[in-house]
Scaffold this motif. Structure first.
Motif, short mmCIF file in Angstrom:
data_model
loop_
_atom_site.label_atom_id
_atom_site.label_comp_id
_atom_site.label_asym_id
_atom_site.label_seq_id
_atom_site.Cartn_x
_atom_site.Cartn_y
_atom_site.Cartn_z
N ARG A 95 84.98 -77.53 -15.69
CA ARG A 95 83.51 -77.37 -14.94
C ARG A 95 83.82 -78.17 -14.05
NH1 ARG A 95 78.59 -80.88 -15.41
NH2 ARG A 95 79.20 -82.29 -16.52
N TYR A 99 85.61 -76.70 -9.85
CA TYR A 99 84.63 -76.39 -8.85
C TYR A 99 84.41 -76.00 -7.64
CZ TYR A 99 80.49 -77.74 -6.59
OH TYR A 99 79.38 -77.16 -5.53
N GLY A 122 79.28 -73.31 -9.46
CA GLY A 122 79.01 -74.11 -10.45
C GLY A 122 78.79 -73.11 -11.71
N CYS A 123 77.57 -72.07 -11.75
CA CYS A 123 77.43 -71.19 -12.93
C CYS A 123 78.47 -70.55 -13.58
CB CYS A 123 76.29 -69.57 -12.20
SG CYS A 123 74.75 -70.00 -12.33
N THR A 125 81.38 -72.47 -13.23
CA THR A 125 82.79 -72.99 -14.09
C THR A 125 81.58 -73.36 -15.31
OG1 THR A 125 81.67 -74.57 -12.65
CG2 THR A 125 84.00 -73.29 -11.98
N GLY A 126 81.21 -73.67 -14.68
CA GLY A 126 80.31 -73.94 -16.27
C GLY A 126 80.08 -73.27 -17.42
N ALA A 129 83.82 -73.50 -18.37
CA ALA A 129 84.14 -74.09 -19.50
C ALA A 129 83.46 -74.43 -21.16
CB ALA A 129 83.73 -75.60 -18.96
N ASN A 186 74.75 -75.41 -20.07
CA ASN A 186 75.23 -75.62 -19.11
C ASN A 186 75.83 -75.28 -17.40
OD1 ASN A 186 76.81 -78.33 -20.39
ND2 ASN A 186 76.96 -76.51 -21.99
N SER A 187 75.49 -73.93 -17.65
CA SER A 187 75.41 -73.50 -15.92
C SER A 187 74.28 -73.90 -15.62
CB SER A 187 75.13 -71.64 -16.80
OG SER A 187 76.34 -70.83 -16.50
N ASN A 190 75.36 -77.46 -14.89
CA ASN A 190 76.06 -78.10 -13.79
C ASN A 190 75.92 -77.39 -12.46
OD1 ASN A 190 78.40 -78.62 -14.03
ND2 ASN A 190 79.67 -76.15 -13.90
#
Length: 225
Positions: A95, A99, A122-123, A125-126, A129, A186-187, A190
């Protein structure tokens, strides 16, 4: 990279991934007791433990930590630490470490990086992850919820045993329980964390706030604030 000084050469993706994971592991070592406390408070009142032994009553953050230490020993604050470190190496490394690469992927390598491309990165990699690290998160939480007191039989004897039992008793999907809400959560986290950090860092670099030098648009002074 011709003409760049060694300090100007950007780190490789491998360095970013390992660095992000290692940094998150250090943070986890410091904050793990608080994470265990959070889990115990969240599951309090759900059900009685094995052998009809009622779990202790927890009151507040520090009260919960004190109760755990008194009834189960200080080491119980670190139940599931191995799975927690595994989670950070597979979660934070993706994440955070990927990025920048994903962000540049969405901009096709352009230097003009928009807010939307940062949010998408961000969304992305969140979500990546969480999908990768969810089994480690499930095992970590199971360990943190497991009581370590006399009269209560432990369901899992170790990290590998936990992975094996969950997969055997609940099927492989059991290791990915809660993935969808975790991805959504987490999205958002992140995007909030990394995009804010990214914008602040960009502003600090652009206006030379960390060097004491004045930006080109500065109308007072001669090169300094």
């Amino acid at each position: 990279m011709v003409g760049l000084k060694p300090t100007d050469v950007p780190p490789t993706n491998g360095v970013k991934v390992v660095g992000a994971g290692a940094a998150a592991c250090v943070a986890d070592l410091v904050t793990f007791p608080l994470d265990t406390t959070k889990v115990r408070l969240q599951i309090q009142g759900e059900s009685k433990s094995n052998n009809n032994v009622t779990s202790p009553k927890y009151r507040g953050v520090f009260g919960t930590m004190v109760t755990i230490v008194k009834t189960e020993g200080a080491r119980s604050l670190y139940n599931g630490l191995v799975a927690g470190l595994q989670r950070q190496m597979s979660f934070a490394s993706v994440r955070i470490g990927l990025y920048d690469s994903v962000k540049h992927f969405y901009t096709n390598g352009s230097d003009a990086i928009t807010i939307s491309s940062r949010l998408l990165a961000g969304c992305t990699t969140g979500a990546m992850a969480v999908t990768m690290a969810q089994p480690t998160d499930v095992v970590k939480v199971r360990f943190q919820a497991q009581l370590n007191i006399t009269g209560v039989s432990k369901r899992y004897s170790g990290t590998i045993d936990a992975y094996r039992k969950i997969a055997k008793e609940e099927g492989l999907p059991g290791l990915w329980k809660g993935t969808v809400p975790n991805i959504i959560r987490n999205s958002v986290v992140n995007c909030s964390e990394l995009v804010t950090y990214d914008l602040i860092k960009e502003g600090l670099i652009k206006y030379n706030f960390m060097t004491g030098l004045c930006p080109p648009s500065c109308v007072w002074g001669h090169g300094t604030w």
